[in-house]
Motif scaffolding. Structure first.
Motif, PDB file in Angstrom:
ATOM      1  N   PHE A 105       6.886 -38.037   2.503  1.00 37.52           N
ATOM      2  CA  PHE A 105       6.708 -37.482   1.164  1.00 37.52           C
ATOM      3  C   PHE A 105       6.580 -38.608   0.137  1.00 37.52           C
ATOM      4  O   PHE A 105       5.725 -38.571  -0.750  1.00 37.52           O
ATOM      5  CB  PHE A 105       7.898 -36.581   0.848  1.00 37.52           C
ATOM      6  CG  PHE A 105       7.804 -35.833  -0.459  1.00 37.52           C
ATOM      7  CD1 PHE A 105       6.582 -35.396  -0.971  1.00 37.52           C
ATOM      8  CD2 PHE A 105       8.952 -35.553  -1.193  1.00 37.52           C
ATOM      9  CE1 PHE A 105       6.505 -34.699  -2.176  1.00 37.52           C
ATOM     10  CE2 PHE A 105       8.885 -34.860  -2.388  1.00 37.52           C
ATOM     11  CZ  PHE A 105       7.658 -34.439  -2.879  1.00 37.52           C
ATOM     12  N   GLN A 160       3.164 -40.204  -0.229  1.00 42.31           N
ATOM     13  CA  GLN A 160       2.085 -39.405  -0.796  1.00 42.31           C
ATOM     14  C   GLN A 160       1.801 -39.823  -2.244  1.00 42.31           C
ATOM     15  O   GLN A 160       2.715 -40.209  -2.978  1.00 42.31           O
ATOM     16  CB  GLN A 160       2.469 -37.916  -0.795  1.00 42.31           C
ATOM     17  CG  GLN A 160       2.459 -37.262   0.565  1.00 42.31           C
ATOM     18  CD  GLN A 160       1.049 -37.081   1.074  1.00 42.31           C
ATOM     19  OE1 GLN A 160       0.629 -37.758   2.010  1.00 42.31           O
ATOM     20  NE2 GLN A 160       0.306 -36.173   0.481  1.00 42.31           N
ATOM     21  N   CYS A 197       3.914 -38.330  -5.650  1.00 44.18           N
ATOM     22  CA  CYS A 197       5.152 -37.755  -5.134  1.00 44.18           C
ATOM     23  C   CYS A 197       6.120 -37.500  -6.289  1.00 44.18           C
ATOM     24  O   CYS A 197       6.301 -38.354  -7.164  1.00 44.18           O
ATOM     25  CB  CYS A 197       5.781 -38.700  -4.112  1.00 44.18           C
ATOM     26  SG  CYS A 197       7.445 -38.206  -3.577  1.00 44.18           S
TER      27      CYS A 197
END
Length: 812
Positions: A370, A373, A376
């Motif tokens: 995550f 990304q 985020c």
């Protein structure tokens, strides 16, 4: 009037082969008292008086030559500077330290006859107590810090409000204490002592017993090509280990550990490097029906295991040389520069907008992906520290079961349920990766740790119940934690276990800080020793205490150990203020970081209005019924915006709980510790409340900006640093806060005006020049380059605020 008969008050094992007996009255006869030992295969020898100053180190006093000697062992109070903040005895004899001659009760540096450190003062007997009188007393520093009596003291007395004091009774003033030896360890047997024909008194652990510790490192350790396993079990009669290369123990090897020379530690040397193998322990010992629970058939997870398959074990032997190293060591920001986001591993990733496998959504690997990304939530919000709810092994029974993690049952091992392959110990490597990913995004990692109680199974309970846990006189577990037990953190090996596990988390995973759950139960003395040890390993370590429990609070004391503290007073104040129910005086106190009373330095106060506990901020302040903020009203949003302004301008360290920035609701549910469905972050809500989300981000950025420097204080400012201007209508709580009013921190100034009332407010700035102010925020908008705002009349030096609004101005 005849004197009451003497008898045995208590009997304690104090070290291997030695016990102590306390009588109800002093024994001044030349012959030895009629004390008899009742135990299989044990004989009493060398019964004699204990040195009065030795028992005095636990009871706080003894008598010598018609003088009462008040005394303290300074090593048990590492947070106290005895030389610069003198300690005195305080009781009815000197108006609890406030009498005109109270200074004569100040303790001075001395030594026992055996060279042990001691602080003491000798007071004439008649000055302290009249004949036969009993009383309580305590010790207090010159700065009025009351020292908590030793919880292993035999003369503790609890007052009506639950405070502990020492009991002072001249009929028990040192000459009532006797010691004797036995052949062998003694502690590994059930034994009693008797006085003539009276009922027998069970010998239980006490006094020096809690100072016993291992003579070597516990747990598994690879030495050359051998695997050494040690366990501290002071009263065990046998310790076995089972090892296997299969977690199901299909072909286990069972071996016996040997008792070390110290008589309290068990050890075995396995030939070869058993990295990756599984192991479990079996412990047997005496059953005295009160202070022990041994079960030789029960497999135990080693408290020092560096990895585990689950809460019940087995442990996994880890060779540090083969463990995954940290990519790059990280230094967290200075405490005053911290901006914290409290989060939970599974809450973050359950609905995270990133492609993850089912197992990755359960743990560390999911958070790592995550973070990598674009856009985020964690890296884009603007905070610089993540405070994770517990990640050490806790006691949920399956990997899928949701758990907050506050029932820890192994302190060294990352939670197996947060790994993609627990049986192979993947959680250890995946925690390294997650922390590395946080650091790559300039996010420091603070971990919530629980050392005040343990979860199921309570392995420490089956190693030594009395040594590791606080017990009532009849052997029941105390429950000041609300979770069924309380760890005796001040025991020497408890302290060692806690400290070594924390150092391990720093060295193996590069954790940047810790927040101690229910820290009052750990005690300020233990917190000080932990903090000193951690700062020696990582000087930049962040240390935070949740300074309360069901037993009491240590908010004020945290300063003496160098910890920041969760400021629940700030939380309660903020909730009331945005509803218009507080006042400008409270606003100034909390906006200034409570440095006028509770806080010793500006960043000591962790300012927050929501945490994992209880309802969310929104659910608590919503106008909706049943505290359900799922669909907030306009006033709910306005109050949340006002809270953001207050939180990020207040002196101290701001902390958000995940989702506060986009109006997170738990639908009014008060306690969601088992509700993963309710706690999981719904990132779609960011779009639903985009303006609020961006508004929070702007305040977080403002706090981190050059302007925020005059709010992020390293040391206490002058008295005129913050000025408060109140509304013309004194019934309103509207006010303006001028930061750096005395310009002691340079030319820059910040002016925040708040009106949480349903009436318009006029605030006069008096002698403050109205020129050169740049408006950058109101209740809906924030732009560091400036916004259109005519609410400040520069000539009149007035601010006009409509109802339920705010304004922020800055100037050089």
């Amino acid at each position: 009037m005849s004197q009451p008969k003497n008898h045995i008050q208590a009997a304690y094992w104090i070290r291997p082969g030695q016990a102590c007996v306390l009588l109800a009255r002093n024994w001044k006869k030349n012959d030895t008292p009629p004390i008899h030992l009742k135990a299989k295969d044990l004989k009493m020898k060398n019964l004699r008086h204990m040195e009065p100053e030795e028992i005095g180190r636990f009871t706080g006093y003894y008598e010598e030559d018609d003088q009462v000697i008040f005394c303290l062992n300074p090593k048990r109070y590492p947070h106290v500077d005895f030389d610069h903040d003198p300690v005195r005895a305080a009781g009815p004899f000197n108006d609890w330290g406030r009498s005109e001659d109270a200074a004569i009760f100040n303790l001075s540096k001395a030594e026992t006859t055996t060279g042990k450190p001691l602080y003491k003062v000798a007071i004439p007997r008649e000055r302290v107590v009249s004949a036969g009188k009993k009383m309580t007393f305590k010790f207090v520093t010159q700065s009025w810090h009351w020292l908590t009596p030793l919880r292993c003291a035999a003369n503790l007395i609890e007052d009506k409000t639950g405070n502990l004091n020492y009991g002072l009774n001249i009929s028990r003033s040192g000459q009532h204490a006797f010691v004797f030896e036995v052949d062998g360890r003694g502690m590994d047997k059930v034994a009693e002592v008797t006085w003539k024909d009276e009922n027998a008194c069970l010998i239980v652990p006490g006094l020096f017993f809690y100072d016993l510790k291992s003579d070597g490192p516990c747990g598994p350790k690879i030495e050359k090509n051998d695997t050494i396993v040690r366990l501290f079990a002071p009263r065990a009669t046998r310790v076995d280990i089972e090892i296997d290369d299969n977690p199901n123990f299909k072909n286990p090897q069972r071996l016996k550990l040997d008792l070390s020379k110290d008589q309290v530690t068990w050890k075995i040397a396995l030939e070869g490097n058993f990295h990756g193998w599984y192991y479990r322990l079996f412990i047997d010992g005496p059953d005295d029906g009160c202070t022990t629970i041994f079960d030789f058939k029960r497999p135990l997870l080693d408290p020092w295991a560096r990895a585990t398959v689950g809460p019940e074990g087995p442990g996994i032997i880890i060779d540090p040389a083969r463990a995954k190293p940290v990519a790059k060591r990280h230094t967290p920001p200075a405490c005053q520069d911290l901006s914290i986001l409290e989060c939970h591993v599974r809450d973050l990733v359950r609905f995270a907008p990133v492609e993850l496998s089912e197992k990755e959504r359960l743990g560390f690997a999911g958070v790592t992906k995550f973070l990598k990304q674009d856009n985020c939530y964690l890296s884009q919000l603007g905070v610089n520290a993540l405070e994770f709810q517990p990640i050490q092994q806790f006691d949920s029974t399956t990997a899928e079961e949701y758990h907050w993690g506050y029932m820890t049952n192994n302190y060294f091992a990352p939670c197996a349920w947060y790994g993609t392959n627990p049986k192979k110990g993947s959680q250890n490597e995946e925690l390294v990766d997650m922390v590395d990913a946080c650091h790559e995004h300039n996010l420091s990692v603070i971990v919530d740790v629980v050392y005040n109680h343990v979860g199921e199974p309570p392995n420490l309970l089956f190693i030594d119940k009395a040594y590791y846990f606080h017990l009532s006189k009849d052997g029941h577990l105390m429950n000041w934690s609300g979770c069924g037990n309380v760890v005796r953190a001040e025991s020497a090996m408890s302290l060692q276990l806690i400290t070594e596990s924390l150092i391990h988390l720093v060295q193996a995973y590069d954790i940047d800080g810790f927040r101690f759950d229910l820290a009052e139960l750990i005690t300020i003395e233990v917190l000080k020793e932990i903090g000193d040890a951690l700062r020696a390993v990582k000087p930049s370590i962040v240390l935070i205490a949740e300074p309360w429990s069901f037993r009491g609070g240590i908010q004020w004391d945290t300063r003496m150990a160098g910890y920041a503290y969760w400021n629940d007073g700030y939380r309660e104040f903020a909730r009331e203020y945005v509803k218009g129910h507080s006042n400008p005086g409270a606003l100034k106190y909390f906006a200034k970081g409570c440095i006028d009373h509770m806080s010793a330095w500006p960043s000591q106060s962790i300012n927050y209005v929501e945490s994992h506990d209880d309802r969310t901020w929104l659910d608590d302040i919503t106008e909706n019924k049943n505290h359900n903020g799922e669909y907030p009203t306009r006033n709910d949003i306005l109050r949340s915006h006002m809270m953001a302004a207050l939180l990020y301008t207040s002196v101290g360290v701001p902390m958000l709980s995940c989702g506060q920035d986009y109006m997170r609701s738990k639908q009014g549910i008060h306690n969601t510790y088992q509700r993963g469905d309710i706690n999981a972050l719904n990132y779609n809500r960011i779009n639903d409340f985009r303006q609020t989300h961006e508004y929070f981000k702007n305040w977080i950025a403002f706090r981190a900006s050059e302007w925020g420097q005059i709010l992020r204080l390293e040391s206490n400012p002058g008295k005129e640093y913050l000025r408060v201007f109140t509304a013309e209508n004194s019934k309103l709580s509207a006010a303006a806060l001028l930061f750096n009013a005395d310009r002691s921190l340079g030319k820059q100034q910040v002016l925040l005006a708040l009106n949480p009332n349903f009436h318009d407010a006029k605030i006069h700035l008096y002698d403050v020049d109205g020129a050169d102010w740049l408006p950058i925020a109101d209740i809906w908008n924030f732009d560091s380059k400036g916004i259109s705002d005519e609410r400040m009349n520069r000539h009149e030096r007035n601010i006009y605020l409509g109802h339920m609004t705010l304004g922020l101005w800055v100037r050089d």
